[in-house]
Design a protein around this motif. Structure first.
Motif, PDB file in Angstrom:
ATOM      1  N   THR A 136       0.731  -1.204   0.074  1.00  0.00           N
ATOM      2  CA  THR A 136       0.016  -0.206   0.101  1.00  0.00           C
ATOM      3  C   THR A 136       0.770   1.390  -0.036  1.00  0.00           C
ATOM      4  O   THR A 136       0.255   2.232  -0.535  1.00  0.00           O
ATOM      5  CB  THR A 136      -0.842   0.056   1.299  1.00  0.00           C
ATOM      6  N   GLY A 137       2.315   1.156   0.351  1.00  0.00           N
ATOM      7  CA  GLY A 137       3.045   2.199   0.571  1.00  0.00           C
ATOM      8  C   GLY A 137       3.228   2.725   1.921  1.00  0.00           C
ATOM      9  O   GLY A 137       2.923   2.297   2.604  1.00  0.00           O
ATOM     10  N   GLY A 142       8.345  11.335   3.764  1.00  0.00           N
ATOM     11  CA  GLY A 142       7.840  12.524   3.354  1.00  0.00           C
ATOM     12  C   GLY A 142       6.788  13.100   4.381  1.00  0.00           C
ATOM     13  O   GLY A 142       6.239  14.166   4.423  1.00  0.00           O
ATOM     14  N   GLY A 143       6.529  12.142   5.664  1.00  0.00           N
ATOM     15  CA  GLY A 143       5.437  12.472   6.297  1.00  0.00           C
ATOM     16  C   GLY A 143       6.119  12.925   7.642  1.00  0.00           C
ATOM     17  O   GLY A 143       7.168  13.822   7.540  1.00  0.00           O
ATOM     18  N   ALA A 144       5.627  12.433   8.817  1.00  0.00           N
ATOM     19  CA  ALA A 144       6.328  12.766  10.177  1.00  0.00           C
ATOM     20  C   ALA A 144       7.466  11.732  10.164  1.00  0.00           C
ATOM     21  O   ALA A 144       7.001  10.468  10.429  1.00  0.00           O
ATOM     22  CB  ALA A 144       5.245  12.678  11.173  1.00  0.00           C
ATOM     23  N   CYS A 157       9.952   0.836   3.673  1.00  0.00           N
ATOM     24  CA  CYS A 157       9.532   1.282   5.369  1.00  0.00           C
ATOM     25  C   CYS A 157      10.865   2.015   5.932  1.00  0.00           C
ATOM     26  O   CYS A 157      11.968   1.474   5.677  1.00  0.00           O
ATOM     27  CB  CYS A 157       9.386  -0.099   5.977  1.00  0.00           C
ATOM     28  N   VAL A 158      10.427   2.900   6.747  1.00  0.00           N
ATOM     29  CA  VAL A 158      11.525   3.614   7.435  1.00  0.00           C
ATOM     30  C   VAL A 158      11.206   3.739   9.155  1.00  0.00           C
ATOM     31  O   VAL A 158      11.958   4.393   9.962  1.00  0.00           O
ATOM     32  CB  VAL A 158      11.722   5.048   6.850  1.00  0.00           C
ATOM     33  N   ALA A 159      10.480   2.737   9.305  1.00  0.00           N
ATOM     34  CA  ALA A 159      10.078   2.565  10.967  1.00  0.00           C
ATOM     35  C   ALA A 159      11.072   2.112  11.730  1.00  0.00           C
ATOM     36  O   ALA A 159      12.093   1.512  11.151  1.00  0.00           O
ATOM     37  CB  ALA A 159       8.780   1.613  10.891  1.00  0.00           C
ATOM     38  N   THR A 160      11.169   2.309  13.039  1.00  0.00           N
ATOM     39  CA  THR A 160      12.048   1.823  14.007  1.00  0.00           C
ATOM     40  C   THR A 160      11.783   0.705  14.904  1.00  0.00           C
ATOM     41  O   THR A 160      10.277   0.754  15.317  1.00  0.00           O
ATOM     42  CB  THR A 160      12.560   3.042  14.778  1.00  0.00           C
ATOM     43  N   HIS A 161      12.393  -0.118  15.550  1.00  0.00           N
ATOM     44  CA  HIS A 161      12.050  -0.785  16.593  1.00  0.00           C
ATOM     45  C   HIS A 161      11.766  -0.378  17.780  1.00  0.00           C
ATOM     46  O   HIS A 161      13.040   0.422  18.238  1.00  0.00           O
ATOM     47  CB  HIS A 161      12.874  -2.086  16.452  1.00  0.00           C
ATOM     48  N   PRO A 162      11.072  -0.561  18.499  1.00  0.00           N
ATOM     49  CA  PRO A 162      10.658   0.040  20.108  1.00  0.00           C
ATOM     50  C   PRO A 162      11.408  -0.617  21.386  1.00  0.00           C
ATOM     51  O   PRO A 162      11.214   0.059  22.218  1.00  0.00           O
ATOM     52  CB  PRO A 162       9.059   0.100  20.067  1.00  0.00           C
ATOM     53  N   SER A 163      11.610  -1.672  21.290  1.00  0.00           N
ATOM     54  CA  SER A 163      11.986  -2.289  22.488  1.00  0.00           C
ATOM     55  C   SER A 163      13.399  -1.885  22.880  1.00  0.00           C
ATOM     56  O   SER A 163      14.533  -1.979  22.394  1.00  0.00           O
ATOM     57  CB  SER A 163      12.109  -4.068  22.344  1.00  0.00           C
ATOM     58  N   VAL A 306       7.714  16.665   7.559  1.00  0.00           N
ATOM     59  CA  VAL A 306       6.596  17.584   7.783  1.00  0.00           C
ATOM     60  C   VAL A 306       7.036  18.081   9.124  1.00  0.00           C
ATOM     61  O   VAL A 306       6.585  19.402   9.502  1.00  0.00           O
ATOM     62  CB  VAL A 306       5.375  17.374   7.590  1.00  0.00           C
ATOM     63  N   ASP A 307       7.601  17.244  10.001  1.00  0.00           N
ATOM     64  CA  ASP A 307       8.090  17.651  11.545  1.00  0.00           C
ATOM     65  C   ASP A 307       9.616  18.010  11.753  1.00  0.00           C
ATOM     66  O   ASP A 307       9.933  18.021  12.675  1.00  0.00           O
ATOM     67  CB  ASP A 307       7.646  16.472  12.404  1.00  0.00           C
ATOM     68  N   GLY A 308       9.966  18.350  10.421  1.00  0.00           N
ATOM     69  CA  GLY A 308      11.483  18.605  10.637  1.00  0.00           C
ATOM     70  C   GLY A 308      12.623  17.715  10.495  1.00  0.00           C
ATOM     71  O   GLY A 308      13.472  17.887  10.272  1.00  0.00           O
ATOM     72  N   GLY A 309      11.939  16.498  10.267  1.00  0.00           N
ATOM     73  CA  GLY A 309      12.862  15.270   9.934  1.00  0.00           C
ATOM     74  C   GLY A 309      13.714  14.842  11.144  1.00  0.00           C
ATOM     75  O   GLY A 309      13.517  14.992  12.272  1.00  0.00           O
TER      76      GLY A 309
END
Length: 335
Positions: A136-137, A142-144, A157-163, A306-309
């Motif tokens: 889906t993208g 380009g967002g937060a 995907c540019v997400a991070t692992h939280p643990s 959009v949040d300053g990167g």
């Protein structure tokens, strides 16, 4: 929330068979992540199999000096264990830096490293997300992006692992014990999680139906001189912008051995092997710390947003890494 069937497993084998036979089934440990996702409709399983009664809550020292930790051990109990606090302080510190006391009382050692990203777009089912809905993208690009990855990201995907626990486990050369329909196997903790590539929906190398049953922490001298430092937006109950888990041993004024892992910077706990290579044999000074950070961050890529990167994360890793190493290498040789 989608209606689901619920079962309490009587044995590990029974739990594994139940989940492996049903592609729509999931394991339930402490539930501190899964229940949130059920409420948000991020997770929509047809069957939930409770494994709290069959995963071990034992912490024991093995004959070779290593430490076994059952997957059912609660995070609060692991952080409070006397052996962990003496021999693996980085682990206790990482646990106490995570979540809240109430959540640590529920969260299990086996489940905590498997928690999923806290990316805003992953948790918002109205937005496109390759991790939640493959193909889906990625709405984060380009967002937060302030919370997102500077290492190991992909166009998917540019997400991070939280643990926090997982970062310490990665630094400690932990071994993961897993049971599946094909039997038992061991995995190096650093191999447990995946980078996103083209399939960010797959967080780990575990097959569907494989259950983590425990962990083994090796008996190593550098683990006694170890620490965890977490930088976040507020003093408690916040995920890391950047974190560092480190263990060091000193001989004759030089770094004899070292282990480093970073949190808040990648899709998985990031073992900093390039920095380790620079530090081994070096004198523990600011020049060596800076060179180690530069080597590890050579491939870092900041994201605009959009949040300053998140370009601030690169110098933040440098400063945090140097601060931890400065702390650990001050004073007397290894105990």
């Amino acid at each position: 929330m989608k209606t689901f069937a619920f079962a309490k497993a009587g044995t590990v084998a029974e739990a594994v068979r139940a989940v492996a036979a049903d592609p729509d089934a999931v394991f339930l440990g402490g539930g501190t992540n899964l229940v949130d996702h059920l409420k948000l409709c991020v997770a929509r399983p047809g069957r939930v199999v409770d494994v709290t009664a069959v995963t071990s809550g034992e912490i024991r020292e093995n004959d070779d000096g290593s430490l076994y930790v059952g997957a059912g051990v609660r995070n609060s109990d692991l952080a409070a264990d006397g052996v962990v606090r003496r021999r693996y302080p980085v682990l206790a510190e990482a646990l106490l830096a995570g979540a809240s006391a109430q959540l640590r009382n529920m969260a299990t050692t086996g489940g905590n490293p498997l928690q999923r990203t806290r990316c805003l777009y992953f948790q918002d089912v109205t937005t496109p997300c390759n991790k939640r809905a493959p193909g889906t993208g990625c709405s984060a690009i380009g967002g937060a992006t302030r919370q997102h990855a500077i290492l190991g990201a992909s166009p998917s995907c540019v997400a991070t692992h939280p643990s926090d626990l997982a970062v310490a486990m990665a630094a400690l050369d932990t071994r993961v014990h897993v049971t599946g329909t094909a039997g038992e196997r061991e995995i190096a903790f650093t191999d447990l999680h995946r980078l996103p590539g083209d399939h960010p929906e797959r967080d780990t190398v575990l097959a569907h139906g494989e259950l983590i049953t425990g962990f083994t922490l090796p008996a190593v001298p550098w683990a006694r001189r170890s620490a965890y430092r977490k930088v976040r937006d507020r003093a408690s109950y916040a995920f890391a912008l950047v974190s560092v888990a480190a263990g060091v041993s000193l001989v004759d004024g030089r770094i004899d051995d070292v282990r480093l892992a970073l949190g808040g910077v990648a899709h998985k706990p990031w073992r900093a092997t390039e920095a380790e290579a620079v530090l081994r044999g070096a004198r523990p000074d600011e020049e060596a710390f800076a060179a180690a950070a530069a080597a590890e961050l050579a491939g870092a890529r900041a994201l605009e947003g959009v949040d300053g990167g998140n370009a601030f994360k690169i110098p933040l890793v440098r400063r945090t890494l140097a601060a931890v190493l400065r702390e650990l290498t001050a004073g007397e040789p290894n105990p």
